[in-house]
Motif scaffolding. Structure first.
Motif, mmCIF file in Angstrom:
data_model
loop_
_atom_site.group_PDB
_atom_site.id
_atom_site.type_symbol
_atom_site.label_atom_id
_atom_site.label_comp_id
_atom_site.label_asym_id
_atom_site.label_seq_id
_atom_site.Cartn_x
_atom_site.Cartn_y
_atom_site.Cartn_z
ATOM 1 N N PRO A 21 -40.989 21.180 -44.124
ATOM 2 C CA PRO A 21 -40.306 19.957 -44.577
ATOM 3 C C PRO A 21 -39.379 19.361 -43.522
ATOM 4 O O PRO A 21 -39.107 18.169 -43.539
ATOM 5 C CB PRO A 21 -39.508 20.405 -45.796
ATOM 6 N N SER A 22 -38.923 20.185 -42.600
ATOM 7 C CA SER A 22 -38.015 19.679 -41.563
ATOM 8 C C SER A 22 -38.753 18.934 -40.444
ATOM 9 O O SER A 22 -38.107 18.281 -39.623
ATOM 10 C CB SER A 22 -37.203 20.835 -40.975
ATOM 11 N N HIS A 23 -40.090 19.009 -40.404
ATOM 12 C CA HIS A 23 -40.836 18.248 -39.409
ATOM 13 C C HIS A 23 -40.798 16.766 -39.783
ATOM 14 O O HIS A 23 -40.946 16.398 -40.941
ATOM 15 C CB HIS A 23 -42.300 18.710 -39.332
ATOM 16 N N THR A 24 -40.612 15.938 -38.776
ATOM 17 C CA THR A 24 -40.563 14.491 -39.004
ATOM 18 C C THR A 24 -41.971 13.902 -38.866
ATOM 19 O O THR A 24 -42.848 14.512 -38.252
ATOM 20 C CB THR A 24 -39.639 13.812 -37.978
ATOM 21 N N PRO A 25 -42.180 12.709 -39.402
ATOM 22 C CA PRO A 25 -43.470 12.043 -39.196
ATOM 23 C C PRO A 25 -43.784 11.839 -37.704
ATOM 24 O O PRO A 25 -44.940 11.946 -37.290
ATOM 25 C CB PRO A 25 -43.304 10.700 -39.916
ATOM 26 N N GLU A 26 -42.761 11.599 -36.916
ATOM 27 C CA GLU A 26 -42.962 11.429 -35.480
ATOM 28 C C GLU A 26 -43.467 12.730 -34.843
ATOM 29 O O GLU A 26 -44.357 12.709 -33.986
ATOM 30 C CB GLU A 26 -41.665 10.981 -34.794
ATOM 31 N N GLN A 27 -42.909 13.851 -35.257
ATOM 32 C CA GLN A 27 -43.374 15.146 -34.735
ATOM 33 C C GLN A 27 -44.813 15.410 -35.147
ATOM 34 O O GLN A 27 -45.599 15.922 -34.344
ATOM 35 C CB GLN A 27 -42.460 16.275 -35.222
ATOM 36 N N ALA A 28 -45.159 15.057 -36.369
ATOM 37 C CA ALA A 28 -46.543 15.236 -36.823
ATOM 38 C C ALA A 28 -47.486 14.378 -35.987
ATOM 39 O O ALA A 28 -48.561 14.835 -35.588
ATOM 40 C CB ALA A 28 -46.663 14.883 -38.301
ATOM 41 N N GLY A 29 -47.082 13.157 -35.696
ATOM 42 C CA GLY A 29 -47.895 12.280 -34.853
ATOM 43 C C GLY A 29 -48.053 12.810 -33.442
ATOM 44 O O GLY A 29 -49.141 12.744 -32.859
#
Length: 61
Positions: A21-29
């Motif tokens: 949950p602490s991962h951001t959408p930017e990190q996922a991208g």
């Protein structure tokens, strides 16, 4: 984590990722882009080796 035979079918492999949950959408991208680049680079390298050896792989992309 790379999962290979006997967990995955022979001749294939799987890449397992853990998202928190602490991962951001930017990190996922960023992760998706890095994985896509690595897959592309690996395919190019394999195709080069196959061409040098005279072997042709079936296109399973």
């Amino acid at each position: 984590m790379v999962v290979e035979y006997p967990v995955a079918p022979s001749g294939s492999a799987r890449l397992r990722l853990q998202v928190m949950p602490s991962h951001t959408p930017e990190q996922a991208g960023q992760a998706a882009a890095a994985i896509a680049a690595a897959v592309s680079e690996a395919r190019t390298a394999i195709d080069s080796l196959d061409a040098a050896s005279g072997l042709a792989r079936p296109d399973s992309r």
